[in-house]
Motif scaffolding. Structure first.
Motif: not given
Length: 305
Positions: A233-234, A258-259, A266-269
């Motif tokens: 998850r990260s 990074l989540p 990935p959720e880069p924001h």
């Protein structure tokens, strides 16, 4: 020669909460420079390198205990435990990888002899979830006829049993830190292939068959050593200031998280700054996540004023 502390410097092993960024020191020394903590499978100890040797450190902060490695040359800070927790695979300064059983059986060399003229060096960063395959950065000279040619670094997979290597990347772009995701389907790594700015490493991932290579985070910082958490998850990683070349020691750096979503994408924001410290080389070279993903270990190297 192994790296040593500067005058007035200490090495401090930290256990970090990835949710809050809070940390606690479990080991501090002004005489021994320790690097690159891994977490043992039982969650009670860390494995680190210092003085070219391998050491065990209980998480509750007792003294270092040497892990015997008879016949293994001096090692660097690229080492990873096998998923069954029975051995540590280490990168030695002779360019080879060795499997070191934790029950004090005799270590064995994994990698094969170096091709003549290529000067191969192997830097370990991960082991597949089934324990069969190593993710390795192979440094080599692409032109055997030219011993002064520049080094090339590529992502490779090495069979743990046979030492046979296969390349995932093979080009002039500088790659490092290749590590498996918990499902074994992807490799995360840092690479300079996305920019013409020298040294501007960025995070990337690629499928283990070499397909779907993509940049994960676009940043002005120089980003190194992405470490996926065991729960998928990260990803924890290390960031240097823009313009940094390589991953030097004794720099102001930032640990970032990074989540990832439920599918592991990935959720880069959502990138978060977690901890600022003085370190770099040795701080987070290998995966230091605890087995339950609730903590990770790193090292800082403060210098007294």
């Amino acid at each position: 020669m192994p790296r040593t502390l500067l005058p007035g410097q200490s090495s401090r092993v930290l256990i970090v909460d990835p949710a809050s960024g809070e940390s606690r020191c479990v080991f501090e020394s002004d005489s021994v420079l320790v690097e690159a903590p891994n977490w043992t499978a039982d969650g009670v100890s860390l494995v680190l390198n210092a003085d070219g040797l391998l050491w065990r450190l209980p998480v509750d902060g007792h003294d270092l205990a040497e892990i015997p490695m008879p016949g293994v040359p001096e090692i660097n800070n690229d080492h990873v435990l096998t998923p069954d927790g029975l051995a540590v695979v280490v990168s030695a300064k002779d360019g080879h990888l060795y499997e070191v059983p934790l029950d004090e059986r005799t270590p064995r060399r994994i990698t094969r002899d170096h091709p003549v003229g290529r000067g191969y060096k192997n830097y370990l960063h991960g082991v597949s979830p089934d324990g069969s395959t190593l993710s390795v950065i192979v440094g080599h000279r692409p032109r055997p006829s030219d011993p002064e040619s520049a080094w090339q670094t590529d992502v490779a997979l090495v069979d743990l049993a046979t030492g046979e290597a296969s390349f995932v990347t093979s080009d002039a772009s500088a790659d490092d830190g290749a590590e498996f995701t918990p499902d074994g389907r992807w490799l995360w790594f840092n690479t300079e292939r996305f920019t013409s700015e020298p040294g501007h490493a960025q995070l990337a991932r690629v499928r283990v068959d070499g397909s779907d290579l993509s940049r994960v985070v676009e940043s002005v910082s120089v980003d190194w050593f992405p470490h996926p958490a065991p729960d998928g998850r990260s990803v924890a990683y290390l960031s240097y200031e823009a313009g940094t070349l390589g991953h030097p020691e004794n720099r102001d750096v930032v640990l970032r998280i990074l989540p990832l979503d439920e599918a592991g994408d990935p959720e880069p924001h959502g990138v978060r700054d977690l901890l600022r410290l003085f370190g770099g080389q040795g701080t987070l070279n290998v995966n230091g996540w605890a087995p339950d993903s609730t903590r990770f270990a790193c090292v800082e190297y403060p210098v007294a004023d």
